[in-house]
Design an enzyme around this catalytic site. Sequence first.
Site, mmCIF file in Angstrom:
data_model
loop_
_atom_site.group_PDB
_atom_site.id
_atom_site.type_symbol
_atom_site.label_atom_id
_atom_site.label_comp_id
_atom_site.label_asym_id
_atom_site.label_seq_id
_atom_site.Cartn_x
_atom_site.Cartn_y
_atom_site.Cartn_z
ATOM 1 N N ASP A 16 0.825 -1.225 0.000
ATOM 2 C CA ASP A 16 0.000 0.000 0.000
ATOM 3 C C ASP A 16 0.850 1.263 0.000
ATOM 4 O OD1 ASP A 16 -2.202 -1.623 0.193
ATOM 5 O OD2 ASP A 16 -2.567 -1.228 2.326
ATOM 6 N N ARG A 97 0.256 5.176 17.398
ATOM 7 C CA ARG A 97 -0.016 6.252 16.437
ATOM 8 C C ARG A 97 0.481 7.616 16.899
ATOM 9 N NH1 ARG A 97 0.045 1.837 13.972
ATOM 10 N NH2 ARG A 97 -1.610 1.322 12.543
ATOM 11 N N ASP A 126 -7.390 4.308 13.163
ATOM 12 C CA ASP A 126 -6.020 4.801 13.016
ATOM 13 C C ASP A 126 -5.946 6.106 12.225
ATOM 14 O OD1 ASP A 126 -4.814 2.838 14.578
ATOM 15 O OD2 ASP A 126 -4.737 1.421 12.913
ATOM 16 N N SER A 177 -5.552 -7.844 7.868
ATOM 17 C CA SER A 177 -4.907 -6.561 8.108
ATOM 18 C C SER A 177 -4.235 -6.665 9.468
ATOM 19 C CB SER A 177 -5.952 -5.441 8.093
ATOM 20 O OG SER A 177 -5.379 -4.276 8.650
HETATM 21 N N1 ARG Z 1 -9.008 -1.989 16.200
HETATM 22 C C1 ARG Z 1 -7.726 -1.766 16.780
HETATM 23 C C2 ARG Z 1 -7.565 -0.340 17.201
HETATM 24 O O1 ARG Z 1 -8.297 0.482 16.735
HETATM 25 C C3 ARG Z 1 -6.620 -2.262 15.927
HETATM 26 C C4 ARG Z 1 -6.262 -1.465 14.730
HETATM 27 C C5 ARG Z 1 -5.274 -2.208 13.917
HETATM 28 N N2 ARG Z 1 -4.872 -1.481 12.766
HETATM 29 C C6 ARG Z 1 -4.694 -2.040 11.562
HETATM 30 N N3 ARG Z 1 -4.310 -1.269 10.604
HETATM 31 N N4 ARG Z 1 -4.891 -3.314 11.350
HETATM 32 O O2 ARG Z 1 -6.735 -0.010 18.004
#
Ligand code: ARG
Length: 412
Positions: A16, A97, A126, A177
């Site tokens: 990506d 993040r 995210d 993912s």
């Molecule tokens: N749902 C989780 C969170 O919001 C995990 C996010 C994982 N991110 C990803 N790009 N797979 O913290």
Amino acid sequence: MSDKKRIVLAYSGGLDTSVAIPYLKDRTGKDVVAVSLDVGQGGERLETIKQRALACGAVESYVVDARNEFADEYCMLALQANAMYEGVYPLVSAISRPLITKHLVHAAHQFGADTIAHGCTGKGNDQVRFEVSIMSIDPTLKAISPIRDLGLMRDVEIAYAKEHKLPIEQTEKSPYSIDQNVWGRAIETGYLEDPWNAPTKDVYSYTDDPAFPPVEDEVTITFNKGIPVQIDGKDVTPLQAIEEMNRRAGAQGIGRIDLIEDRLVGIKSRELYEAPGAIALITAHEELENCCLEREQHRIKRDIDKRWGELVYDAQWYSPAVKSLTAFIKDTQEYVSGQIRMSLHGGRAVVTGRRSDSSLYDYSLATYETGDSFDQKASNGFIEIYGLPSKVAAARDVKFGNAVEVPQGDVK
Ligand code: ARG
């Protein structure tokens, strides 16, 4: 520096964000600076990622080994807050993040960028965490997502990569993912989107199957002011403590989590996590707090911990609210020092011993043996006064025929 500002891209090295480098340049006319962080996710070396970014057309590629910074300032705060969103998820992605964003903003200033790009879709948390963090650090910066804002979809990516002969493998990428760092691993999408589908063995990599554990592992963790400083008597940094507990708790299958989670964007999603070190350390830290925090301070802290976790999940790391809650949490850690002994076995981390010079557990108050210093007779007066409001209210209820119902008839 030319007046045509650049774009800083959060670059993972995957398909990506690799395609995003020339795609962003084509679509915006701006040069792209790739920024990659090591937050303990393992996998490729930073140097390899850096070379790929340059080969994909980045004008600069900036890599940061942020493992210690992440462990010291982000994971340790999550530990001191016993942070568990919805009671179970230790905020793996949510705490990375803000750190990544800090370095992105640094790079934007350094390399003359006015925009920061990330590879998030428009459906997750995210994107919100990156962008709210960006605007909280430097409100003049703009944010863009090639996937969400410029139509960079999967088929476009593959065609684009071929057409531009990008040096990235065309092999099938994982059906899931995945986001991972030293605090844990998040796995979503694909086959797991049916909430009835049980996780298959291939989704896990930080943990072994808890159904077939090795022999029990006993560990003693020493904390100083809420931070693990020794494991089995050996000095450790926060990063080393997490890594060691990932290895040992992971071998026992501790820290596998499977839930339907409420995202900030309003979607309920099926999430799998594995966070062996985080879960083991939080279990130990919570028990030490049971010993060392005064009762009311502890009750308030449980509420604050919960709110801290929710706000950090909700992209508020740099907000005034989190700043104030963090100050409270840090203040409570003054006496959270001592040792916790735990048994790690078959998916569970169970505390079996605790000791601390700053513990409020007082043997002479607690004991039923001789040496009891607690004045049991004082409880008579305590109960009389403590129960008084209920006693007065009960008398009124009896008068109005609303007394608590008691079984009638003869006692057999
Ligand atoms: N749902 C989780 C969170 O919001 C995990 C996010 C994982 N991110 C990803 N790009 N797979 O913290």
